[in-house]
Write a protein that holds these residues in place. Structure first.
Motif, PDB file in Angstrom:
ATOM      1  N   ASN A 156     -10.842  -6.455  -7.929  1.00  0.00           N
ATOM      2  CA  ASN A 156     -10.781  -5.055  -8.368  1.00  0.00           C
ATOM      3  C   ASN A 156      -9.365  -4.673  -8.794  1.00  0.00           C
ATOM      4  OD1 ASN A 156     -13.499  -4.638  -7.897  1.00  0.00           O
ATOM      5  ND2 ASN A 156     -13.186  -3.929  -5.780  1.00  0.00           N
ATOM      6  N   TYR A 157      -8.359  -5.169  -8.052  1.00  0.00           N
ATOM      7  CA  TYR A 157      -6.969  -4.856  -8.419  1.00  0.00           C
ATOM      8  C   TYR A 157      -6.550  -5.581  -9.696  1.00  0.00           C
ATOM      9  CZ  TYR A 157      -5.760  -1.900  -4.506  1.00  0.00           C
ATOM     10  OH  TYR A 157      -5.684  -0.832  -3.630  1.00  0.00           O
ATOM     11  N   TYR A 161      -8.557  -6.315 -12.145  1.00  0.00           N
ATOM     12  CA  TYR A 161      -9.188  -5.562 -13.240  1.00  0.00           C
ATOM     13  C   TYR A 161      -8.415  -4.273 -13.520  1.00  0.00           C
ATOM     14  CZ  TYR A 161     -13.222  -8.670 -12.658  1.00  0.00           C
ATOM     15  OH  TYR A 161     -14.047  -9.756 -12.575  1.00  0.00           O
ATOM     16  N   LYS A 162      -7.882  -3.690 -12.448  1.00  0.00           N
ATOM     17  CA  LYS A 162      -7.081  -2.472 -12.620  1.00  0.00           C
ATOM     18  C   LYS A 162      -5.855  -2.750 -13.489  1.00  0.00           C
ATOM     19  CE  LYS A 162      -4.381   0.944  -9.993  1.00  0.00           C
ATOM     20  NZ  LYS A 162      -3.958   1.416  -8.651  1.00  0.00           N
ATOM     21  N   LEU A 207      -4.437  -9.726  -1.108  1.00  0.00           N
ATOM     22  CA  LEU A 207      -5.856  -9.699  -0.742  1.00  0.00           C
ATOM     23  C   LEU A 207      -6.504 -11.064  -0.956  1.00  0.00           C
ATOM     24  CD1 LEU A 207      -6.726  -6.211  -2.276  1.00  0.00           C
ATOM     25  CD2 LEU A 207      -6.769  -6.793   0.162  1.00  0.00           C
ATOM     26  N   GLU A 254       2.087   1.736  -3.412  1.00  0.00           N
ATOM     27  CA  GLU A 254       0.990   2.196  -4.280  1.00  0.00           C
ATOM     28  C   GLU A 254       0.811   3.710  -4.188  1.00  0.00           C
ATOM     29  OE1 GLU A 254      -3.687   1.031  -5.139  1.00  0.00           O
ATOM     30  OE2 GLU A 254      -2.885   0.869  -3.097  1.00  0.00           O
ATOM     31  N   GLY A 277      -3.262  -7.457  -5.199  1.00  0.00           N
ATOM     32  CA  GLY A 277      -4.330  -8.415  -5.497  1.00  0.00           C
ATOM     33  C   GLY A 277      -4.023  -9.786  -4.918  1.00  0.00           C
ATOM     34  N   GLN A 284      -9.892 -11.789   0.868  1.00  0.00           N
ATOM     35  CA  GLN A 284     -10.653 -10.622   0.404  1.00  0.00           C
ATOM     36  C   GLN A 284     -10.754 -10.672  -1.124  1.00  0.00           C
ATOM     37  OE1 GLN A 284      -9.206  -6.954   2.331  1.00  0.00           O
ATOM     38  NE2 GLN A 284      -8.258  -8.236   3.924  1.00  0.00           N
ATOM     39  N   LYS A 326     -13.218 -10.212  -3.444  1.00  0.00           N
ATOM     40  CA  LYS A 326     -13.828  -9.154  -4.261  1.00  0.00           C
ATOM     41  C   LYS A 326     -12.848  -7.994  -4.462  1.00  0.00           C
ATOM     42  CE  LYS A 326     -18.040 -10.915  -4.598  1.00  0.00           C
ATOM     43  NZ  LYS A 326     -18.621 -11.291  -5.906  1.00  0.00           N
ATOM     44  N   GLU A 327     -12.175  -7.584  -3.374  1.00  0.00           N
ATOM     45  CA  GLU A 327     -11.217  -6.483  -3.485  1.00  0.00           C
ATOM     46  C   GLU A 327     -10.014  -6.892  -4.331  1.00  0.00           C
ATOM     47  OE1 GLU A 327      -8.944  -3.181  -0.659  1.00  0.00           O
ATOM     48  OE2 GLU A 327     -10.180  -4.752   0.264  1.00  0.00           O
ATOM     49  N   ALA A 328      -9.633  -8.164  -4.222  1.00  0.00           N
ATOM     50  CA  ALA A 328      -8.528  -8.653  -5.050  1.00  0.00           C
ATOM     51  C   ALA A 328      -8.891  -8.543  -6.525  1.00  0.00           C
ATOM     52  CB  ALA A 328      -8.208 -10.098  -4.687  1.00  0.00           C
ATOM     53  N   ARG A 344       0.842  -1.206   0.000  1.00  0.00           N
ATOM     54  CA  ARG A 344       0.000   0.000   0.000  1.00  0.00           C
ATOM     55  C   ARG A 344       0.878   1.258   0.000  1.00  0.00           C
ATOM     56  NH1 ARG A 344      -5.285  -1.508  -1.160  1.00  0.00           N
ATOM     57  NH2 ARG A 344      -6.195  -2.846   0.465  1.00  0.00           N
TER      58      ARG A 344
END
Length: 734
Positions: free
Chosen positions: A618-619, A621-622, A607, A590, A604, A612, A614-616, A587
């Motif tokens: 998101n990363y 997809y980023k 996480l 980042e 990701g 975690q 769902k949050e993983a 973090r």
């Protein structure tokens, strides 16, 4: 090699001495000497033990003796000397090694002692000065004298090499030769090398002190540095045998009257460069030469298109040929090797290793002979070309002496056209080197470096390439680290030397040695973030992640903004399964680099490992958004979607993965996906593909399958079904 009955004697005695059990050491010595039946050895042991008994008596009576430690050290040295003499005498009659074969041969000669041979050598030199000729017709007085002189040089070398223990008469004979004006410098160098070579068999303090004398008193810097090379190599080989204060006292004097401090550093740096020789050889044999062989057809085709071959010196660089080299990567490899050569690396070892089979190299002495155009082996090989070629080869600054002899012998056996090309290339490179030196770019320090570099290369070749190298104790078989010698600690532990040595080890991947020197540096300088970074990296490369983490944390305390340190801290914490701590570091990275793909992927992964999902996603997809041409996010998205129960999205991504060089694990995961969605038959098909992709290793597949069972049961697959699927899979393969 030592004969079986005697080879363990030194180890047994040293074991007792290392535990300060001198009484037991004396008993062992008596037992061994009794086998030889030599009363002189027994008498010497008696005298030595009597000295020890007197020392014990005074000590137990409470007598204060400030010289007791020196007396003890001299007794230990005497025990070691007796050990070697007994071991040598027991081995001498039966061993077939080169050392003992030479020893027996010289013992049978009527003139078989060093003082007699040394005097004959000087007389012959005087006779030759009367002829005032270098060579003459075959069987002429000058020719016969030259042949006899070379024979005497080999025999004197052998006598100096095998003499043990060195007597005062032998010492005087060598010093007489060394100091005589008529003795050529090349033979003085051979005497120094013979002293050194003898010390690799048996430690003899008199020999070592002679090398120190020659280092101080030699009339030329070349001989002086060669003597120092020999002395330091011998000290390292015999580091456990050097006792008492005589050697240390001699070094203290040399520090005051010579450039000892700088010269020792020069020699040490050349010693540690030998560590790189095997790596350079592998690069030559495994990378450069195979790539050049691949280009042979193209080069041959272009050669056929040339109707006439011009002189190679006048050939302009062919841009098409250069393009060939650039495309193949050879240009970059040649540049890398050139940089290694500039740094003192031995890039010619592999080239000349195949040219050591000439009869000249059957004689041990010839490996330590400086290149001499008057030598009959050279005059015989070059013949009428001696005047034109000999001087060029002798002046070459980039070949060691042994390789110059090899070049001459190889040159004598090639056709005239090839010989012309070889000489043109050799001469052109030589001229470039000499022009640089004459332009004043070479400092005294650089000259010393090159001189020591070439001598060490020659010694290294002997121990690695001599046809019976197994008969010798190779000092280069282990890292030749002079930092292990307490006598040299004042010379090698200044900040500049430690910095140079540590960087050499570090850049070449010798992480154990680099860490050892970095730790010495850390004790001598204020806390430094970069130093702790490197110490941590050494630990990490050795697989010691916990210690690596500690050093990275110290680096962070001194420089909290270093991205490099933060990345290492994150990676080490993750490797130690400290995912929360790893995530905190990622973090922080980042914040500094919000669009960094590697950081997003790593976050990701952390996480996902922390559950975690769902949050993983998101990363992941980023990552895909930041680089839509990259495939790096496909696998993590596919797996995270699977874990999250989003099976359709997982299938979409796994189909992408399977279309782009899939691995055994990819097929395994696709099988899992089909299993949890109820298509068992298709799951077994993918499991079969996974095994096929892993060289048919079914056991490895089963192990991976069991590791993933909890994901399958969490997704609703009945635990009882899993072993049935595995057996069905194995039956399908039958």
């Amino acid at each position: 090699m030592k004969h079986a009955s005697a080879e363990n004697i030194p180890a047994k005695i040293e074991s007792y001495v290392s535990r300060n059990r001198l009484r037991d050491a004396f008993q062992q010595l008596r037992s061994y000497s009794a086998r030889l039946g030599d009363w002189r050895l027994t008498d010497e042991i008696d005298r030595l033990e009597q000295s020890y008994s007197m020392m014990l008596r005074y000590a137990t009576q409470g007598v204060d003796d400030p010289g007791r430690s020196d007396i003890y050290a001299s007794i230990v040295r005497g025990i070691y000397d007796m050990t070697d003499r007994i071991s040598r005498d027991m081995t001498k009659p039966l061993s077939s090694s080169v050392y003992f074969s030479t020893l027996r041969y010289e013992a049978m000669q009527s003139d078989g002692n060093l003082p007699v041979l040394a005097e004959r050598y000087r007389s012959l030199l005087s006779e030759m000065s009367i002829y005032n000729l270098v060579t003459g017709a075959e069987n002429s007085p000058a020719s016969r004298a030259r042949t006899e002189l070379e024979m005497l040089e080999r025999r004197v070398f052998n006598q100096v090499w095998i003499a043990y223990p060195f007597s005062s008469d032998e010492e005087n004979a060598v010093k007489m030769l060394f100091e005589a004006e008529e003795v050529p410098d090349y033979f003085r160098e051979m005497l120094v090398s013979a002293l050194m070579l003898g010390l690799t068999h048996y430690y003899d303090e008199r020999r070592l002190l002679m090398l120190f004398d020659f280092y101080q008193l030699a009339g030329s810097s070349r001989i002086s540095l060669i003597a120092l090379c020999g002395a330091l190599l011998a000290m390292f080989v015999n580091r456990n045998r050097i006792t008492g204060i005589k050697v240390s006292q001699r070094i203290e004097v040399l520090r005051d009257v010579t450039s000892w401090h700088e010269d020792v550093k020069t020699v040490f740096l050349q010693f540690i460069r030998t560590r790189d020789t095997e790596r350079i050889n592998r690069k030559m044999m495994d990378e450069l030469i195979p790539e050049m062989m691949k280009l042979r057809p193209d080069i041959a085709k272009r050669m056929r298109d040339i109707t006439s071959m011009p002189d190679i010196v006048d050939m302009e660089e062919n841009p098409e040929w250069q393009e060939l080299l650039d495309r193949s990567g050879i240009t970059d490899k040649i540049k890398e090797l050139s940089k290694m050569q500039e740094d003192g690396g031995d890039v010619f070892m592999s080239t000349f290793s195949s040219l050591k089979g000439f009869p000249f190299f059957s004689e041990v002495a010839n490996w330590f002979m400086p290149f001499n155009i008057e030598h009959t082996a050279v005059t015989g090989a070059l013949g009428s070309e001696l005047a034109a070629v000999g001087g060029i080869i002798q002046a070459s600054p980039f070949l060691c002496d042994g390789d110059k002899f090899s070049f001459v012998f190889a040159l004598s056996s090639v056709p005239a056209m090839q010989k012309k090309m070889m000489l043109s290339q050799f001469g052109a490179q030589n001229i470039n080197e000499l022009e640089l030196r004459n332009a004043g770019l070479g400092t005294v320090s650089e000259e010393k470096n090159n001189l020591v570099n070439k001598y060490v290369q020659g010694v290294y070749r002997f121990f690695k390439l001599f046809r019976r190298k197994g008969d010798f104790n190779d000092p280069f078989s282990r890292p030749l680290n002079l930092l292990q010698l307490p006598q040299l600690v004042p010379d090698l532990t200044d900040l500049e030397t430690l910095s140079v040595v540590s960087e050499f080890y570090f850049k070449r991947g010798y992480y154990d040695d680099a860490f050892h020197v970095f730790r010495m540096l850390a004790d001598k300088m204020p806390p430094d973030a970069q130093l702790f970074q490197k110490m941590g990296y050494c630990m990490q490369q050795k697989g010691d992640i916990a210690n690596a983490l500690e050093y990275y944390e110290q680096a962070e305390l001194l420089n909290a903004d270093s991205l490099w340190t933060l990345r290492r801290l994150a990676a080490c914490n993750r490797m130690l399964d400290r995912r929360e701590q790893a995530l905190q570091y990622y973090r922080r990275i980042e914040v500094k680099k919000p669009d960094d793909l590697n950081t997003a992927l790593s976050i990701g992964h952390c996480l996902l490992e922390l559950g975690q999902v769902k949050e993983a996603l998101n990363y992941y997809y980023k990552v895909e958004f930041l680089d839509n041409k990259s495939t790096r996010a496909w696998r993590p998205v596919a797996w995270a979607s699977f874990v999250a129960g989003e099976y359709e999205r997982s299938r979409v991504y796994y189909e992408k993965v399977l279309g782009d060089a899939p691995s055994a694990n990819d097929y395994l995961n696709m099988g899992h996906l089909n299993l949890v969605t109820g298509d068992i038959k298709e799951a077994i098909n993918y499991y079969n593909l996974s095994i096929d992709n892993d060289n048919g290793d079914a056991e490895k597949f089963i192990s991976r399958f069991k590791e993933d069972e909890h994901y399958l049961t969490d997704a609703g697959v009945a635990p009882a079904l899993l072993p049935l699927v595995v057996d069905a899979l194995l039956y399908s393969r039958d």
